[in-house]
Design a protein around this motif. Structure first.
Motif, PDB file in Angstrom:
ATOM      1  N   GLU A   1     -61.702  38.708 -27.711  1.00  0.00           N
ATOM      2  CA  GLU A   1     -61.072  38.020 -28.237  1.00  0.00           C
ATOM      3  C   GLU A   1     -60.431  37.803 -26.969  1.00  0.00           C
ATOM      4  OE1 GLU A   1     -60.648  36.541 -30.993  1.00  0.00           O
ATOM      5  OE2 GLU A   1     -61.585  37.423 -32.596  1.00  0.00           O
ATOM      6  N   ASP A   2     -60.059  38.409 -26.247  1.00  0.00           N
ATOM      7  CA  ASP A   2     -59.642  38.398 -24.999  1.00  0.00           C
ATOM      8  C   ASP A   2     -60.029  37.271 -24.148  1.00  0.00           C
ATOM      9  OD1 ASP A   2     -57.196  39.936 -25.652  1.00  0.00           O
ATOM     10  OD2 ASP A   2     -57.669  41.269 -24.819  1.00  0.00           O
ATOM     11  N   THR A   3     -60.845  37.780 -24.471  1.00  0.00           N
ATOM     12  CA  THR A   3     -62.015  37.143 -22.497  1.00  0.00           C
ATOM     13  C   THR A   3     -62.979  35.467 -23.946  1.00  0.00           C
ATOM     14  OG1 THR A   3     -63.245  39.168 -22.960  1.00  0.00           O
ATOM     15  CG2 THR A   3     -64.214  37.498 -21.768  1.00  0.00           C
ATOM     16  N   TYR A   4     -62.994  35.300 -24.920  1.00  0.00           N
ATOM     17  CA  TYR A   4     -63.917  34.042 -25.548  1.00  0.00           C
ATOM     18  C   TYR A   4     -63.158  33.586 -26.794  1.00  0.00           C
ATOM     19  CZ  TYR A   4     -67.650  36.223 -22.809  1.00  0.00           C
ATOM     20  OH  TYR A   4     -68.093  36.849 -20.972  1.00  0.00           O
ATOM     21  N   GLY A   5     -61.805  34.225 -26.689  1.00  0.00           N
ATOM     22  CA  GLY A   5     -61.377  34.597 -28.022  1.00  0.00           C
ATOM     23  C   GLY A   5     -60.722  32.320 -28.483  1.00  0.00           C
ATOM     24  N   ASP A   6     -61.307  31.970 -27.169  1.00  0.00           N
ATOM     25  CA  ASP A   6     -60.087  30.416 -27.346  1.00  0.00           C
ATOM     26  C   ASP A   6     -61.405  29.043 -27.248  1.00  0.00           C
ATOM     27  OD1 ASP A   6     -60.838  31.107 -24.838  1.00  0.00           O
ATOM     28  OD2 ASP A   6     -59.199  30.272 -24.199  1.00  0.00           O
ATOM     29  N   ARG A   7     -62.712  29.956 -26.555  1.00  0.00           N
ATOM     30  CA  ARG A   7     -64.243  29.260 -27.023  1.00  0.00           C
ATOM     31  C   ARG A   7     -64.622  28.068 -28.421  1.00  0.00           C
ATOM     32  NH1 ARG A   7     -67.690  30.152 -22.755  1.00  0.00           N
ATOM     33  NH2 ARG A   7     -66.069  31.051 -21.600  1.00  0.00           N
ATOM     34  N   TYR A   8     -63.424  28.408 -29.191  1.00  0.00           N
ATOM     35  CA  TYR A   8     -64.402  27.350 -30.230  1.00  0.00           C
ATOM     36  C   TYR A   8     -63.472  27.672 -31.684  1.00  0.00           C
ATOM     37  CZ  TYR A   8     -69.096  28.077 -28.781  1.00  0.00           C
ATOM     38  OH  TYR A   8     -70.206  28.079 -27.788  1.00  0.00           O
ATOM     39  N   PRO A   9     -63.391  26.075 -32.436  1.00  0.00           N
ATOM     40  CA  PRO A   9     -62.187  26.654 -33.224  1.00  0.00           C
ATOM     41  C   PRO A   9     -62.449  27.158 -34.501  1.00  0.00           C
ATOM     42  CG  PRO A   9     -63.826  24.528 -33.915  1.00  0.00           C
ATOM     43  CD  PRO A   9     -64.316  25.257 -32.228  1.00  0.00           C
ATOM     44  N   LEU A  10     -60.956  28.292 -34.682  1.00  0.00           N
ATOM     45  CA  LEU A  10     -61.685  29.061 -35.945  1.00  0.00           C
ATOM     46  C   LEU A  10     -61.753  28.564 -37.600  1.00  0.00           C
ATOM     47  CD1 LEU A  10     -60.515  32.640 -36.228  1.00  0.00           C
ATOM     48  CD2 LEU A  10     -58.631  31.904 -36.726  1.00  0.00           C
ATOM     49  N   HIS A  11     -62.868  28.945 -37.837  1.00  0.00           N
ATOM     50  CA  HIS A  11     -63.461  28.900 -39.395  1.00  0.00           C
ATOM     51  C   HIS A  11     -62.011  28.789 -40.590  1.00  0.00           C
ATOM     52  CE1 HIS A  11     -65.120  29.685 -43.558  1.00  0.00           C
ATOM     53  NE2 HIS A  11     -66.448  29.044 -42.607  1.00  0.00           N
ATOM     54  N   PRO A  12     -61.864  27.534 -40.935  1.00  0.00           N
ATOM     55  CA  PRO A  12     -60.779  26.986 -41.397  1.00  0.00           C
ATOM     56  C   PRO A  12     -60.035  28.821 -42.655  1.00  0.00           C
ATOM     57  CG  PRO A  12     -61.910  26.013 -42.582  1.00  0.00           C
ATOM     58  CD  PRO A  12     -63.364  26.592 -41.553  1.00  0.00           C
ATOM     59  N   ASN A  13     -60.908  29.360 -43.357  1.00  0.00           N
ATOM     60  CA  ASN A  13     -61.213  30.650 -43.975  1.00  0.00           C
ATOM     61  C   ASN A  13     -60.614  31.681 -43.321  1.00  0.00           C
ATOM     62  OD1 ASN A  13     -61.435  29.111 -46.275  1.00  0.00           O
ATOM     63  ND2 ASN A  13     -63.645  29.579 -46.786  1.00  0.00           N
ATOM     64  N   ARG A  14     -60.317  31.652 -41.962  1.00  0.00           N
ATOM     65  CA  ARG A  14     -60.185  32.896 -41.128  1.00  0.00           C
ATOM     66  C   ARG A  14     -58.956  33.289 -40.328  1.00  0.00           C
ATOM     67  NH1 ARG A  14     -63.276  37.318 -39.902  1.00  0.00           N
ATOM     68  NH2 ARG A  14     -62.706  37.933 -37.329  1.00  0.00           N
ATOM     69  N   LEU A  15     -58.059  34.156 -41.134  1.00  0.00           N
ATOM     70  CA  LEU A  15     -57.148  34.834 -40.119  1.00  0.00           C
ATOM     71  C   LEU A  15     -57.330  34.157 -38.738  1.00  0.00           C
ATOM     72  CD1 LEU A  15     -55.553  37.320 -42.664  1.00  0.00           C
ATOM     73  CD2 LEU A  15     -54.477  34.139 -42.524  1.00  0.00           C
ATOM     74  N   ALA A  16     -55.749  33.583 -38.447  1.00  0.00           N
ATOM     75  CA  ALA A  16     -55.363  33.470 -36.949  1.00  0.00           C
ATOM     76  C   ALA A  16     -55.246  34.981 -36.322  1.00  0.00           C
ATOM     77  CB  ALA A  16     -54.119  33.055 -36.410  1.00  0.00           C
ATOM     78  N   ARG A  17     -55.858  35.189 -34.969  1.00  0.00           N
ATOM     79  CA  ARG A  17     -55.501  36.625 -34.133  1.00  0.00           C
ATOM     80  C   ARG A  17     -54.353  37.391 -34.482  1.00  0.00           C
ATOM     81  NH1 ARG A  17     -56.870  38.342 -28.026  1.00  0.00           N
ATOM     82  NH2 ARG A  17     -57.367  40.653 -27.998  1.00  0.00           N
ATOM     83  N   GLY A  18     -54.318  39.157 -35.122  1.00  0.00           N
ATOM     84  CA  GLY A  18     -53.254  39.137 -35.371  1.00  0.00           C
ATOM     85  C   GLY A  18     -52.593  39.351 -36.703  1.00  0.00           C
ATOM     86  N   ASN A  19     -53.212  38.588 -37.894  1.00  0.00           N
ATOM     87  CA  ASN A  19     -52.607  38.691 -38.850  1.00  0.00           C
ATOM     88  C   ASN A  19     -53.470  38.968 -40.229  1.00  0.00           C
ATOM     89  OD1 ASN A  19     -50.578  36.157 -37.797  1.00  0.00           O
ATOM     90  ND2 ASN A  19     -52.003  34.936 -37.802  1.00  0.00           N
ATOM     91  N   ALA A  20     -54.229  39.819 -39.990  1.00  0.00           N
ATOM     92  CA  ALA A  20     -54.867  40.490 -40.835  1.00  0.00           C
ATOM     93  C   ALA A  20     -54.622  42.550 -40.452  1.00  0.00           C
ATOM     94  CB  ALA A  20     -56.541  40.873 -40.703  1.00  0.00           C
ATOM     95  N   ALA A  21     -55.003  43.148 -41.350  1.00  0.00           N
ATOM     96  CA  ALA A  21     -54.510  44.619 -41.305  1.00  0.00           C
ATOM     97  C   ALA A  21     -55.142  45.204 -40.435  1.00  0.00           C
ATOM     98  CB  ALA A  21     -54.948  45.402 -42.593  1.00  0.00           C
ATOM     99  N   SER A  22     -55.818  44.203 -39.926  1.00  0.00           N
ATOM    100  CA  SER A  22     -57.618  45.032 -39.458  1.00  0.00           C
ATOM    101  C   SER A  22     -57.977  43.957 -37.908  1.00  0.00           C
ATOM    102  CB  SER A  22     -58.501  45.383 -39.731  1.00  0.00           C
ATOM    103  OG  SER A  22     -59.855  45.769 -38.680  1.00  0.00           O
ATOM    104  N   VAL A  23     -58.680  43.955 -36.636  1.00  0.00           N
ATOM    105  CA  VAL A  23     -59.119  43.088 -35.656  1.00  0.00           C
ATOM    106  C   VAL A  23     -60.396  42.619 -36.712  1.00  0.00           C
ATOM    107  CG1 VAL A  23     -58.001  43.829 -33.646  1.00  0.00           C
ATOM    108  CG2 VAL A  23     -59.838  44.767 -34.045  1.00  0.00           C
ATOM    109  N   ALA A  24     -60.913  43.255 -37.683  1.00  0.00           N
ATOM    110  CA  ALA A  24     -62.320  42.575 -37.727  1.00  0.00           C
ATOM    111  C   ALA A  24     -62.349  41.915 -38.515  1.00  0.00           C
ATOM    112  CB  ALA A  24     -62.964  44.247 -38.648  1.00  0.00           C
ATOM    113  N   TYR A  25     -61.080  41.739 -39.035  1.00  0.00           N
ATOM    114  CA  TYR A  25     -61.021  40.658 -40.115  1.00  0.00           C
ATOM    115  C   TYR A  25     -60.105  39.395 -39.543  1.00  0.00           C
ATOM    116  CZ  TYR A  25     -62.165  43.913 -43.071  1.00  0.00           C
ATOM    117  OH  TYR A  25     -62.736  45.411 -43.453  1.00  0.00           O
ATOM    118  N   ASP A  26     -59.419  39.388 -38.455  1.00  0.00           N
ATOM    119  CA  ASP A  26     -58.646  38.297 -37.967  1.00  0.00           C
ATOM    120  C   ASP A  26     -59.656  37.614 -36.621  1.00  0.00           C
ATOM    121  OD1 ASP A  26     -58.187  39.484 -36.004  1.00  0.00           O
ATOM    122  OD2 ASP A  26     -56.175  39.683 -36.939  1.00  0.00           O
ATOM    123  N   GLY A  27     -59.067  36.131 -36.063  1.00  0.00           N
ATOM    124  CA  GLY A  27     -59.672  35.939 -34.980  1.00  0.00           C
ATOM    125  C   GLY A  27     -60.601  35.582 -34.816  1.00  0.00           C
ATOM    126  N   LEU A  28     -61.538  34.918 -34.033  1.00  0.00           N
ATOM    127  CA  LEU A  28     -62.958  34.379 -33.574  1.00  0.00           C
ATOM    128  C   LEU A  28     -64.064  35.081 -33.882  1.00  0.00           C
ATOM    129  CD1 LEU A  28     -63.768  31.918 -33.090  1.00  0.00           C
ATOM    130  CD2 LEU A  28     -64.525  32.419 -30.732  1.00  0.00           C
TER     131      LEU A  28
END
Length: 133
Positions: A26-53
């Motif tokens: 996420e730190d290195t490549y997280g802004d390279r592509y638009p996030l899937h519309p059903n995916r929470l933005a980074r930092g908005n889920a209970a686990s990093v596995a469920y948000d961000g790119l």
């Protein structure tokens, strides 16, 4: 069926290592592509596995039909509807594998583990013994 505490500890450590990898990606490549519309933005889920790119994890396989045998398949998903450029995919994959290789001795200091490419998958193989149970 319950899981033995030492097996649970091993899998919890794998999860923490994958969370570390997810943060790196996420730190290195997280802004390279638009996030899937059903995916929470980074930092908005209970686990990093469920948000961000990125979503990272491992899954045990007995390795039947595999040259590398049993181990943990490394799963790295890019959560976007955009087509991921092959060069980007290859760069992200190589970077992720190199980072994981650096993490193995940190998270598993007393085990002989390595990452191998098994057909089109990456797999962590080696000493997954639980010791005296």
């Amino acid at each position: 069926m319950s899981t033995h505490p030492k097996q649970q500890e091993l899998e919890d450590t794998l999860r923490k290592m994958c969370d570390d990898l997810d943060t790196f990606l996420e730190d290195t490549y997280g802004d390279r592509y638009p996030l899937h519309p059903n995916r929470l933005a980074r930092g908005n889920a209970a686990s990093v596995a469920y948000d961000g790119l990125f979503s990272t994890g491992t899954q045990f396989t007995m390795g039947y039909g595999s040259k590398a045998g049993r181990g943990y398949i490394v799963d790295i998903d890019i959560a976007t509807l955009s087509r991921v450029d092959k060069n980007d995919h290859d760069m992200i994959e190589a970077s992720a594998v190199a980072y994981l290789e650096s993490l193995l001795p940190v998270y598993f200091p007393n085990r002989q583990l390595q990452i191998v490419k098994d057909d089109n998958l990456y797999k962590i193989i080696g000493d997954f013994s639980l010791g005296t149970v």
